[in-house]
Design a protein around this motif. Structure first.
Motif, short mmCIF file in Angstrom:
data_model
loop_
_atom_site.label_atom_id
_atom_site.label_comp_id
_atom_site.label_asym_id
_atom_site.label_seq_id
_atom_site.Cartn_x
_atom_site.Cartn_y
_atom_site.Cartn_z
N TYR A 110 -2.72 -1.59 1.52
CA TYR A 110 -2.66 -2.40 1.16
C TYR A 110 -4.00 -3.31 1.04
CZ TYR A 110 2.10 -1.40 1.44
OH TYR A 110 3.48 -1.03 1.26
N TYR A 111 -5.08 -2.68 -0.02
CA TYR A 111 -6.47 -2.99 0.31
C TYR A 111 -7.19 -5.15 -0.90
CZ TYR A 111 -8.29 0.80 2.88
OH TYR A 111 -8.37 1.75 3.86
N LYS A 112 -5.60 -4.87 -1.97
CA LYS A 112 -5.22 -5.97 -2.66
C LYS A 112 -4.45 -6.94 -1.88
CE LYS A 112 -6.23 -2.80 -6.64
NZ LYS A 112 -6.15 -2.63 -7.39
N PRO A 138 -0.17 -3.77 -4.42
CA PRO A 138 -0.10 -1.92 -4.45
C PRO A 138 -0.48 -1.22 -3.26
CG PRO A 138 -1.86 -2.38 -5.87
CD PRO A 138 -1.71 -3.76 -5.60
N THR A 140 -2.15 2.12 -1.79
CA THR A 140 -2.89 2.93 -1.56
C THR A 140 -2.07 4.59 -0.58
OG1 THR A 140 -4.61 1.82 -1.73
CG2 THR A 140 -5.68 3.91 -1.09
N LEU A 209 -9.97 1.74 -5.33
CA LEU A 209 -9.13 0.53 -5.28
C LEU A 209 -8.75 0.56 -6.50
CD1 LEU A 209 -11.63 -1.86 -2.96
CD2 LEU A 209 -9.36 -0.80 -2.47
N ASN A 212 -5.86 3.25 -6.91
CA ASN A 212 -4.85 3.51 -5.20
C ASN A 212 -4.32 4.10 -4.76
OD1 ASN A 212 -4.77 0.57 -5.66
ND2 ASN A 212 -3.36 0.30 -7.45
N TYR A 213 -5.59 4.95 -4.83
CA TYR A 213 -5.83 6.13 -3.79
C TYR A 213 -7.21 6.93 -2.46
CZ TYR A 213 -8.79 9.00 -6.66
OH TYR A 213 -9.93 9.16 -7.74
#
Length: 715
Positions: A110-112, A138, A140, A209, A212-213
């Protein structure tokens, strides 16, 4: 969460009114003050609780493990600031913790994710509650997974590597950095198990990013196939080298395998004479086909004296006993293990929980054990064992005391000879067991129809263990089965086939939160006994035409071979042997003729002589337990147990679930958790009608509960 407790404050004079509950807590707190109460620094606030919101994908306990802002520990789960220091609120620490939460989410894909302190609520003058709100954003996911360098490997190994990579971080899965790292280790392990001692695996991830993959890649360099080289041993001290080499079972020229090295290490540890074993492969540069192995040993004591005292208190009995044990781990050389143990004690009769009547008689008991183990028996990692036990004990059956009944005891001599062998996570133990039990009485007259019982059987026990820890498991599974064949060519008074499989599962719900469940069944197929159980449970009498001597013999053999349920490691809402067919045990009323017993023990009779446990031929048990931390070495559990024992063969009765639920506390010790459980029998899900041959379960102060105290988890 528990509530904070503060002593009553004096406002405008002494407090004139206080509830009994507050007074009890005041006494408890006063006692705890003797152990030490913590104080807060001037101008600082203690943290009562830390809560999380918006954390749908990660549990609160998982997040709590990674941050420094945490609730103050509570003594006995109730009072903070007693025994344990307060956790002090710090604004700047909390700000750094928010960054830690975001890093934790990024590692999970969950990079965000964003974290902020949504609310710091002051609950008292110097106490606060912190709520951290999380916007997870979102996830990843893995869009592509590439494996480079496996083309030169054999097809079966390629397939195993692809399967391991797909199971860990396959396309479509959530990208988790820990899983990515673990998959790298799993791939390397497959290679080193297949002989590629010099294998190298590197991982690369490219994260998009905006979309999201993630694209993942493993670069695999297997190196040359290797073999075991020379095996050298250091740290032997006074230990003989031959049995240690035999247990290692590593030979120059064998294909290299990490699994074989681990099995060898465990086999040497199992000899019982070493505190630590480490096998170090010497990987040369440039790589050599043969890999030398150096075995580092740390010997432990060859002789050990064990002393201790203990007590057992339950609804059936109270006893006090001592323990004297001696172990010799190099008996007559070759690392043979000789273990001797004696537990002398005395039963305080008829003292028992919860009545605690003063004892009127002291019943001496003793349990002794001698065991000799020969490592490397028949082959390198098979152990042979020879075991003998001599016991004298009181056969107390029920908390429903009949003071006119004799107090029966047994002198028992048992022996076993067999072998055991571990193979990866499998364990096998075939053995032949024989025991003779001779009845006598501590008090009263021995029934003339009672005679000694000889039981001889072959047993095959096998298990498969994938638990992360055998003492306090957090994840994994454990399955086992015990198969016994008694009588026939093995002799003895009992002829039967007995089987009992069991499965246990452990599911981690957080770093320290565990859901555990187990299920077991038991099937007994007797050939020369057991015919009187069903009739006895229904009517209090044997089938028509059965002589008293045959009835006594049938019941007595059943005591040693039948199934029972209830107790600390079974259904914790019941006492030991509390579940199952109950009826008349004539040798506990030897002064009564058959006609007298028939008259007393009509269906529904409340006479204690009519409600003794008989055992059964079909067993099923199931348990579920949620284990959670409290503070320090203390932890807790909430559980539900259910079971039944039926009088007929292959008779599974699910309309009699005997459901009990309760709470437990544990305290960690070097030997395992010290455990106390309270089980409550759930109304409407019991079989309480004595006319069904079920008996009357014991109560505590009139409540339908049972207390279990033991060392080690229930399963």
């Amino acid at each position: 969460m528990g509530h904070r407790f503060h002593p009553p404050r004096l406002v405008n004079g002494p407090i004139k009114r206080a509830t009994r509950h507050a007074q009890s807590l005041w006494v408890l707190c006063a006692c705890a003050w003797a152990l030490g109460c913590a104080s807060l620094p001037e101008g600082r606030s203690a943290i009562d609780d830390v809560e999380f919101s918006g954390n749908d994908q990660l549990g609160g306990s998982d997040i709590q493990e990674k941050i420094a802002t945490r609730p103050s520990p509570r003594f006995l789960g109730l009072m903070d600031g007693v025994v344990y220091d307060y956790e002090v609120y710090d604004f700047y620490v909390l700000q750094r913790d928010l960054e830690r939460v975001e890093r934790l989410y990024r590692a999970r894909g969950y990079y965000k994710a964003k974290a902020r302190a949504a609310h710091v609520e002051r609950t008292d003058e110097d106490h606060v509650r912190v709520t951290i709100e999380v916007d997870e954003g979102p996830a990843t996911s893995v869009r592509r997974l590439d494996l480079h360098g496996i083309d030169r490997l054999k097809a079966p190994l390629q397939a195993r590597i692809r399967a391991a990579a797909g199971a860990g971080v396959g396309v479509g899965k959530l990208f988790d950095e820990d899983e990515f790292k673990d998959t790298e280790s799993a791939i390397k392990r497959l290679l080193t198990d297949a002989g590629y001692a010099y294998a190298k695996v590197t991982r690369t991830a490219e994260v998009d990013l905006p979309r999201n993959y993630a694209t993942l890649r493993f670069d695999i360099s297997p190196g040359i196939p290797a073999e075991f080289g020379e095996v050298s041993i250091e740290g032997l001290g006074s230990l003989p080298e031959a049995p240690i080499r035999r247990a290692l079972d590593l030979h120059e020229g064998d294909p290299y395998s990490t699994s074989e090295l681990e099995a060898a290490q465990q086999a040497v540890l199992d000899l019982g004479v070493l505190s630590n074993v480490r096998i170090e492969p010497k990987l040369d540069d440039p790589p050599a086909k043969r890999v030398p192995l150096k075995v580092h040993l740390e010997p432990s004591k060859l002789h050990q004296l064990r002393l201790g005292v203990g007590s057992q208190i339950d609804v059936i009995r109270t006893d006090i006993h001592a323990l004297v044990g001696w172990d010799h781990n190099d008996f007559l050389g070759d690392l043979r293990r000789l273990s001797l143990e004696a537990k002398p004690g005395v039963v305080l009769y008829p003292t028992r929980f919860p009545s605690f009547k003063s004892p009127t008689a002291l019943l001496p008991e003793v349990k002794t054990r001698a065991e000799l183990t020969q490592p490397g028996f028949l082959e390198a990692r098979t152990n042979g064992f020879l075991r003998a036990n001599y016991n004298i004990y009181a056969a107390l059956l029920s908390g429903e005391l009949d003071e006119s009944a004799p107090v029966l005891g047994y002198r028992e001599l048992q022996g076993a000879v067999g072998v055991d062998r571990s193979l990866w996570r499998f364990y096998f133990r075939p053995s032949h067991n024989i025991g003779v039990s001779v009845p006598f009485t501590y008090i009263g007259t021995l029934d003339p129809d009672l005679d000694r019982v000889l039981v001889s059987y072959l047993e095959l026990f096998a298990s498969f263990d994938l638990r992360d820890d055998a003492v306090q498991p957090h994840k994994g599974l454990y399955v086992s089965n015990a198969l016994q064949v008694a009588g026939g060519p093995f002799g003895g008074d009992a002829r039967d086939l007995k089987v009992r499989p069991e499965a246990r599962f452990y599911v981690p719900l957080g770093k320290k939160l565990t859901f555990a469940t187990r299920g077991t069944i038991g099937l007994l197929f007797p050939r020369n006994y057991g015919d009187t159980i069903a009739s006895n449970a229904d009517t209090g009498a044997p089938p028509a035409g059965t002589s008293r001597a045959d009835w006594v013999r049938d019941i007595q053999i059943g005591f040693f071979r039948s199934f029972f349920s209830g107790g600390s490691n079974s259904n914790r809402g019941y006492g030991l042997r509390g579940i199952g067919p109950h009826g008349v045990v004539p040798f506990y009323s030897p002064e009564l003729a058959q006609a007298d017993l028939d008259a007393r023990c009509q269906p529904g009779s409340a006479d204690t002589r009519c409600l003794l446990p008989l055992g059964g031929l079909t067993l099923w048990e199931a348990s579920a337990e949620l284990r959670f931390p409290i503070a320090g070495s203390f932890s807790g559990a909430t559980f539900c147990d259910t079971s039944d024992v039926a009088p007929e063969q292959v008779q599974f009765r699910f309309d009699r679930p005997h459901l009990s639920c309760g709470l437990g506390a544990r305290y960690a010790t070097p030997l395992g958790p010290f455990r106390a459980d309270i089980g409550y029998r759930v109304a409407g899900l019991q079989t309480l009608n004595e006319s069904t041959g079920e008996g009357r379960p014991s109560t505590i102060f009139g409540a339908p509960i049972a207390v279990s105290i033991a060392l080690g988890e229930a399963f």
